[in-house]
Design a protein around this motif. Structure first.
Motif, PDB file in Angstrom:
ATOM      1  N   ALA A  29       0.847  -1.194   0.000  1.00 55.83           N
ATOM      2  CA  ALA A  29       0.000   0.000   0.000  1.00 55.83           C
ATOM      3  C   ALA A  29       0.880   1.242   0.000  1.00 55.83           C
ATOM      4  CB  ALA A  29      -0.913   0.012   1.213  1.00 55.83           C
ATOM      5  N   VAL A  30       0.429   2.251  -0.741  1.00 50.80           N
ATOM      6  CA  VAL A  30       1.045   3.566  -0.717  1.00 50.80           C
ATOM      7  C   VAL A  30      -0.012   4.493  -0.138  1.00 50.80           C
ATOM      8  CG1 VAL A  30       1.933   5.474  -2.110  1.00 50.80           C
ATOM      9  CG2 VAL A  30       2.527   3.120  -2.708  1.00 50.80           C
ATOM     10  N   THR A  31       0.358   5.220   0.931  1.00 46.01           N
ATOM     11  CA  THR A  31      -0.581   6.115   1.613  1.00 46.01           C
ATOM     12  C   THR A  31      -0.036   7.531   1.577  1.00 46.01           C
ATOM     13  OG1 THR A  31      -1.176   4.300   3.088  1.00 46.01           O
ATOM     14  CG2 THR A  31      -1.858   6.500   3.756  1.00 46.01           C
ATOM     15  N   TYR A  32      -0.926   8.470   1.242  1.00 46.48           N
ATOM     16  CA  TYR A  32      -0.563   9.889   1.174  1.00 46.48           C
ATOM     17  C   TYR A  32      -1.795  10.691   1.586  1.00 46.48           C
ATOM     18  CZ  TYR A  32       1.082  14.322  -0.816  1.00 46.48           C
ATOM     19  OH  TYR A  32       1.474  15.623  -1.003  1.00 46.48           O
ATOM     20  N   ASP A  33      -1.734  11.388   2.707  1.00 53.66           N
ATOM     21  CA  ASP A  33      -2.884  12.090   3.267  1.00 53.66           C
ATOM     22  C   ASP A  33      -4.065  11.108   3.371  1.00 53.66           C
ATOM     23  OD1 ASP A  33      -1.554  14.479   3.676  1.00 53.66           O
ATOM     24  OD2 ASP A  33      -2.136  15.326   1.753  1.00 53.66           O
ATOM     25  N   ASP A  34      -5.200  11.410   2.720  1.00 50.93           N
ATOM     26  CA  ASP A  34      -6.372  10.529   2.792  1.00 50.93           C
ATOM     27  C   ASP A  34      -6.476   9.614   1.572  1.00 50.93           C
ATOM     28  OD1 ASP A  34      -7.006  12.505   0.971  1.00 50.93           O
ATOM     29  OD2 ASP A  34      -9.076  12.701   1.618  1.00 50.93           O
ATOM     30  N   ILE A  35      -5.376   9.452   0.838  1.00 51.73           N
ATOM     31  CA  ILE A  35      -5.337   8.600  -0.350  1.00 51.73           C
ATOM     32  C   ILE A  35      -4.575   7.329  -0.009  1.00 51.73           C
ATOM     33  CG2 ILE A  35      -4.478   8.364  -2.714  1.00 51.73           C
ATOM     34  CD1 ILE A  35      -4.641  11.463  -2.870  1.00 51.73           C
ATOM     35  N   LYS A  36      -5.155   6.182  -0.376  1.00 50.43           N
ATOM     36  CA  LYS A  36      -4.469   4.909  -0.179  1.00 50.43           C
ATOM     37  C   LYS A  36      -4.612   4.090  -1.455  1.00 50.43           C
ATOM     38  CE  LYS A  36      -4.127   0.939   2.902  1.00 50.43           C
ATOM     39  NZ  LYS A  36      -4.681   0.300   4.107  1.00 50.43           N
ATOM     40  N   ILE A  37      -3.483   3.625  -1.980  1.00 49.98           N
ATOM     41  CA  ILE A  37      -3.464   2.793  -3.174  1.00 49.98           C
ATOM     42  C   ILE A  37      -2.882   1.447  -2.786  1.00 49.98           C
ATOM     43  CG2 ILE A  37      -2.563   2.510  -5.516  1.00 49.98           C
ATOM     44  CD1 ILE A  37      -2.279   5.630  -5.557  1.00 49.98           C
ATOM     45  N   THR A  38      -3.613   0.368  -3.086  1.00 49.41           N
ATOM     46  CA  THR A  38      -3.113  -0.977  -2.815  1.00 49.41           C
ATOM     47  C   THR A  38      -3.047  -1.753  -4.125  1.00 49.41           C
ATOM     48  OG1 THR A  38      -5.338  -1.775  -2.304  1.00 49.41           O
ATOM     49  CG2 THR A  38      -3.992  -1.061  -0.445  1.00 49.41           C
ATOM     50  N   SER A  39      -2.045  -2.623  -4.215  1.00 47.63           N
ATOM     51  CA  SER A  39      -1.875  -3.454  -5.400  1.00 47.63           C
ATOM     52  C   SER A  39      -0.830  -4.521  -5.089  1.00 47.63           C
ATOM     53  CB  SER A  39      -1.405  -2.602  -6.589  1.00 47.63           C
ATOM     54  OG  SER A  39      -1.227  -3.397  -7.739  1.00 47.63           O
ATOM     55  N   ILE A  40      -0.732  -5.509  -5.971  1.00 43.16           N
ATOM     56  CA  ILE A  40       0.314  -6.516  -5.785  1.00 43.16           C
ATOM     57  C   ILE A  40       1.585  -6.153  -6.563  1.00 43.16           C
ATOM     58  CG2 ILE A  40      -1.225  -8.404  -5.175  1.00 43.16           C
ATOM     59  CD1 ILE A  40      -0.994  -9.399  -8.047  1.00 43.16           C
ATOM     60  N   HIS A  41       1.529  -5.092  -7.379  1.00 45.47           N
ATOM     61  CA  HIS A  41       2.735  -4.592  -8.034  1.00 45.47           C
ATOM     62  C   HIS A  41       2.595  -3.099  -8.289  1.00 45.47           C
ATOM     63  CE1 HIS A  41       5.579  -3.877 -11.422  1.00 45.47           C
ATOM     64  NE2 HIS A  41       6.365  -4.446 -10.524  1.00 45.47           N
ATOM     65  N   MET A  42       3.503  -2.316  -7.693  1.00 41.34           N
ATOM     66  CA  MET A  42       3.472  -0.864  -7.858  1.00 41.34           C
ATOM     67  C   MET A  42       4.881  -0.315  -7.969  1.00 41.34           C
ATOM     68  SD  MET A  42       0.645   0.634  -5.209  1.00 41.34           S
ATOM     69  CE  MET A  42       1.111  -0.342  -3.794  1.00 41.34           C
ATOM     70  N   LEU A  43       4.961   0.862  -8.570  1.00 40.38           N
ATOM     71  CA  LEU A  43       6.190   1.637  -8.585  1.00 40.38           C
ATOM     72  C   LEU A  43       5.850   3.007  -8.011  1.00 40.38           C
ATOM     73  CD1 LEU A  43       9.185   1.861  -9.464  1.00 40.38           C
ATOM     74  CD2 LEU A  43       8.340   2.850 -11.602  1.00 40.38           C
ATOM     75  N   TYR A  44       6.549   3.379  -6.949  1.00 43.13           N
ATOM     76  CA  TYR A  44       6.359   4.699  -6.341  1.00 43.13           C
ATOM     77  C   TYR A  44       7.577   5.552  -6.664  1.00 43.13           C
ATOM     78  CZ  TYR A  44       6.316   8.418  -2.860  1.00 43.13           C
ATOM     79  OH  TYR A  44       6.365   9.651  -2.249  1.00 43.13           O
ATOM     80  N   ASP A  45       7.356   6.689  -7.298  1.00 44.49           N
ATOM     81  CA  ASP A  45       8.401   7.645  -7.639  1.00 44.49           C
ATOM     82  C   ASP A  45       8.358   8.759  -6.603  1.00 44.49           C
ATOM     83  OD1 ASP A  45       9.916   9.762  -8.623  1.00 44.49           O
ATOM     84  OD2 ASP A  45       9.182   9.549 -10.674  1.00 44.49           O
ATOM     85  N   ARG A  46       9.323   8.737  -5.680  1.00 47.66           N
ATOM     86  CA  ARG A  46       9.331   9.717  -4.590  1.00 47.66           C
ATOM     87  C   ARG A  46       9.583  11.133  -5.108  1.00 47.66           C
ATOM     88  NH1 ARG A  46      13.086   9.719   0.846  1.00 47.66           N
ATOM     89  NH2 ARG A  46      12.254  11.683   1.616  1.00 47.66           N
ATOM     90  N   ALA A  47      10.457  11.283  -6.096  1.00 50.45           N
ATOM     91  CA  ALA A  47      10.775  12.613  -6.633  1.00 50.45           C
ATOM     92  C   ALA A  47       9.535  13.272  -7.244  1.00 50.45           C
ATOM     93  CB  ALA A  47      11.892  12.510  -7.663  1.00 50.45           C
ATOM     94  N   GLY A  48       8.760  12.496  -7.988  1.00 49.31           N
ATOM     95  CA  GLY A  48       7.555  13.040  -8.618  1.00 49.31           C
ATOM     96  C   GLY A  48       6.296  12.832  -7.808  1.00 49.31           C
ATOM     97  N   ASN A  49       6.405  12.087  -6.686  1.00 50.26           N
ATOM     98  CA  ASN A  49       5.260  11.731  -5.845  1.00 50.26           C
ATOM     99  C   ASN A  49       4.158  11.099  -6.697  1.00 50.26           C
ATOM    100  OD1 ASN A  49       4.424  11.466  -3.207  1.00 50.26           O
ATOM    101  ND2 ASN A  49       3.285  13.374  -3.215  1.00 50.26           N
ATOM    102  N   PHE A  50       4.547  10.071  -7.443  1.00 50.12           N
ATOM    103  CA  PHE A  50       3.706   9.444  -8.459  1.00 50.12           C
ATOM    104  C   PHE A  50       3.681   7.936  -8.232  1.00 50.12           C
ATOM    105  CE2 PHE A  50       3.157   7.589 -12.683  1.00 50.12           C
ATOM    106  CZ  PHE A  50       2.107   8.338 -13.183  1.00 50.12           C
ATOM    107  N   VAL A  51       2.518   7.308  -8.452  1.00 51.91           N
ATOM    108  CA  VAL A  51       2.378   5.861  -8.304  1.00 51.91           C
ATOM    109  C   VAL A  51       1.886   5.272  -9.626  1.00 51.91           C
ATOM    110  CG1 VAL A  51       1.127   4.000  -7.126  1.00 51.91           C
ATOM    111  CG2 VAL A  51       1.828   6.022  -5.847  1.00 51.91           C
TER     112      VAL A  51
END
Length: 167
Positions: A29-51
């Motif tokens: 899971a990726v959590t940001y404020d009141d947003i939560k994204i769950t999946s079995i495969h994700m890429l989180y880009d910290r520089a762009g704050n993008f999933v």
């Protein structure tokens, strides 16, 4: 708003510090404020704050749960695109081939809309485009066909459904 998202889960994580990315495989899971994204495969880009999720995903945004097969989501701008989605919001069941979602609207192309809870709904509206406006609760469908028991009954150029009383 928080600066970076929290990434957690039970699967494998591959962190690339120079690229500022985290790739997950397994339940995560990726959590940001009141947003939560769950999946079995994700890429989180910290520089762009993008999933980016390329396996079935769930996006919980402002209490709305959107599910689909792939997602690209900008956490800072609170908007993104997804494919083969389903959304249940305020008693309305929506599905679409492609979607743009944000805090102010959920814009579905190749959409279906119903309030029938049956596995095979008695009635539905299929549209070229349907937009759900979360703040007002309005659902607006364009260039639709109304179906009953799987039979196309009549075309509807524009359909407006209000999910809550007008104030």
């Amino acid at each position: 708003a928080q600066e970076v998202a929290t990434v957690e889960g039970t699967g494998n994580f591959l962190y690339d510090d120079p690229a500022q990315t985290a790739e997950t495989s397994g339940e995560a899971a990726v959590t940001y404020d009141d947003i939560k994204i769950t999946s079995i495969h994700m890429l989180y880009d910290r520089a762009g704050n993008f999933v980016a999720a390329d396996e079935p995903f769930t996006l919980d945004q402002n209490g709305r749960e959107l599910t689909g097969t792939s997602l690209k989501y900008d956490l800072t701008r609170r908007e993104g695109t997804a494919q083969k989605v389903k959304l249940e919001a305020e008693g309305v069941l929506l599905a679409g081939d492609n979607v743009f979602t944000s805090d102010t609207e959920v814009d579905l192309n190749g959409a279906t809309f119903t309030t029938c809870r049956n596995v095979r709904p008695h009635y539905r509206l299929s549209t070229w485009k349907t937009i759900f406006y979360p703040k007002s609760g309005w659902v607006v469908g364009y260039l639709g066909i109304f179906w009953i028991a799987g039979i196309p009954i009549f075309p509807i150029p524009t359909y407006v459904y209000v999910t809550r009383p007008l104030t």
